[in-house]
Design an enzyme around this catalytic site. Structure first.
Site: not given
Ligand SMILES: Cc1cc2nc3c(=O)[nH]c(=O)nc-3n(C[C@H](O)[C@H](O)[C@H](O)COP(=O)(O)OP(=O)(O)OC[C@H]3O[C@@H](n4cnc5c(N)ncnc54)[C@H](O)[C@@H]3O)c2cc1C
Length: 432
Positions: A132, A135, A142, A399
């Site tokens: 999937l 990311s 956002n 996730d």
């Molecule tokens: C082992 C592993 C496997 C993964 N598998 C997949 C996969 O299969 N497919 C896939 O697509 N991705 C995958 N990913 C990526 C991952 O799931 C996502 O990129 C990640 O969860 C994004 O979440 P995030 O909250 O850090 O987002 P980001 O957009 O990176 O945000 C980062 C930080 O910004 C702050 N923030 C951002 N927006 C706001 C808001 N509106 N309000 C408050 N705070 C905010 C928060 O503190 C947040 O923690 C994987 C990652 C890893 C490490």
């Protein structure tokens, strides 16, 4: 449903099968990938034979819904499987479960025209990888915000084809075993064929396009590229590199979700995986508890009694045990509610989000608690504790991170005028 936590015969069968699979198939793969340097992509590639064995054992077919020819069971059975695997060998397990996540959008949205895309995953042969691909390097928290840039991976319709451009990052399995593309990618992207019109929401442009390895091969050199393999502290045999799609042309039949339907299906897929992250947390907490209690029984740190007789150690351990039981109960309840109710989809989804957030954070705390209890021995890489922590630490941030995504979704649910707090337990509230 009467409240009863006994496993049904089928759930007990899943538990036994998962136990055996985790110990006899997944665990040996660890010895193989550890022979390669930390975070070398060779670690991932060395797990291919284990993955192939998991395929012939039916693990991929088991992640496809029966509605599409698979043998997928209930979400509770998946949670039991995931907990068992994560308590033994999480890294190799994630590669297998990520194919399940990659197939979930098809489970939710595939029509008869998409049957051919699922065929490799139903055959029980080879080592097909799905992903999937959601990311992006600039973040996705956002992507649906009004006035924001939205997904930077775009798709433009040209005649009977869609042309995909953009960079993705972190999507497990997205580059395949040879880093030239996986067998099936569900690419979440933004339709830029026409600009966003007044009154339209960003999600009206989000779509999911299926990109197969055959599509990438047909597009030729440079259409798909790995820009960087990412080194991570845990899950060191997992591959989710930073990749680029450049003018990848696919036929219109590859559209799984047309513009306007992609976001719902992508987030719906993450609702199911939220419950399974809960199960991952439970598996890690269980492993941390088991390793710590074994240490406390055999080691006295130079005293007259085993450490378990020290109240401070016992208190930390019983705390971890209680949290593990609570996390498992929430995970199972969320899994059951997602498929059976009561309550509407929002009420069920709230429990799935709660399981993800609660269990992921509890798992990190459990790992640090047992490290404090065990003491300096826990810092020895020959012990399992630092590896457990390195694995657990990603649960709150992958996730959908708990801060920027999962808690935001919980907040959005509470803000809805229709919010019905206890509907997933007692059914919709009445107005009396
Ligand atoms: C082992 C592993 C496997 C993964 N598998 C997949 C996969 O299969 N497919 C896939 O697509 N991705 C995958 N990913 C990526 C991952 O799931 C996502 O990129 C990640 O969860 C994004 O979440 P995030 O909250 O850090 O987002 P980001 O957009 O990176 O945000 C980062 C930080 O910004 C702050 N923030 C951002 N927006 C706001 C808001 N509106 N309000 C408050 N705070 C905010 C928060 O503190 C947040 O923690 C994987 C990652 C890893 C490490």
């Amino acid at each position: 449903m009467p409240i009863d936590f006994h496993l049904s015969p089928s759930q007990a069968g899943t538990h036994q099968a998962a136990r055996s699979l985790a110990r006899n198939l997944l665990l040996p793969s660890r010895q193989t990938y550890l022979q390669h340097p930390p975070n070398s992509p060779l670690r991932f590639q060395s797990t291919q034979p284990t993955y192939a064995a998991a395929v012939s054992a039916g693990l991929l077919k088991g992640q496809v819904s029966p509605a599409h020819g698979g043998t997928g069971g209930t979400l509770i059975e998946s949670a039991i499987l995931v907990e068992e695997c994560y308590s033994v060998e999480p890294s190799t397990a994630l590669t297998i479960f990520a194919t399940g996540l990659g197939l979930t959008p098809l489970n939710l949205a595939a029509g008869p025209q998409h049957v051919e895309f699922l065929a490799p995953f139903l055959s029980g042969e080879g080592s097909p990888l799905a992903s999937l691909v959601f990311s992006e390097p600039g973040g996705v928290a956002n992507a649906l915000e009004k006035g924001a840039k939205g997904f930077q991976t775009t798709a433009r319709q040209e005649g009977d084809e869609w042309v995909i451009n953009g960079e993705k990052m972190w999507a497990t399995n997205c580059a395949g075993w040879d880093f030239k593309g996986c067998d099936l990618a569900c690419v979440v992207c933004r339709d830029v064929t026409t600009p966003l019109e007044e009154g339209q929401e960003p999600q009206d442009k989000v779509m999911i396009i299926l990109v197969t390895r055959a599509d990438l091969d047909r597009n030729g050199e440079g259409s798909f590229e790995v820009l960087r393999h990412i080194a991570t502290p845990g899950h060191t045999s997992v591959s989710g590199p930073h990749v680029r799609y450049a003018n990848v042309r696919v036929p219109a039949k590859n559209v799984l979700c047309p513009p306007g339907q992609g976001a719902q299906v992508a987030f719906g897929s993450f609702d199911g995986s939220a419950v399974l992250v809960g199960a991952m947390g439970v598996g890690l907490m269980r492993a941390a508890f088991d390793a710590a209690i074994a240490f406390a029984k055999r080691d006295d740190r130079g005293g007259a009694v085993p450490l378990l007789e020290r109240q401070a150690f016992a208190d930390l351990l019983s705390g971890v045990k209680m949290q593990t039981e609570a996390a498992r109960a929430l995970t199972w309840k969320a899994a059951h509610a997602m498929e059976n109710g009561p309550g509407d989809y929002d009420a069920r989804r709230e429990l799935a989000l709660a399981a993800k957030v609660f269990c992921s954070e509890a798992a990190v705390k459990a790992c640090t608690d047992v490290i404090n209890a065990v003491g300096i021995t826990a810092y020895d890489l020959d012990q399992p504790f630092s590896d457990l922590l390195n694995t657990a630490v990603v649960l709150p941030i992958f996730d959908g991170g708990n801060v920027g995504i999962r808690r935001r979704h919980l907040q959005q649910l509470m803000l809805k005028p229709t919010y019905d707090a206890w509907a997933a337990t007692y059914g919709p509230s009445t107005s009396e």
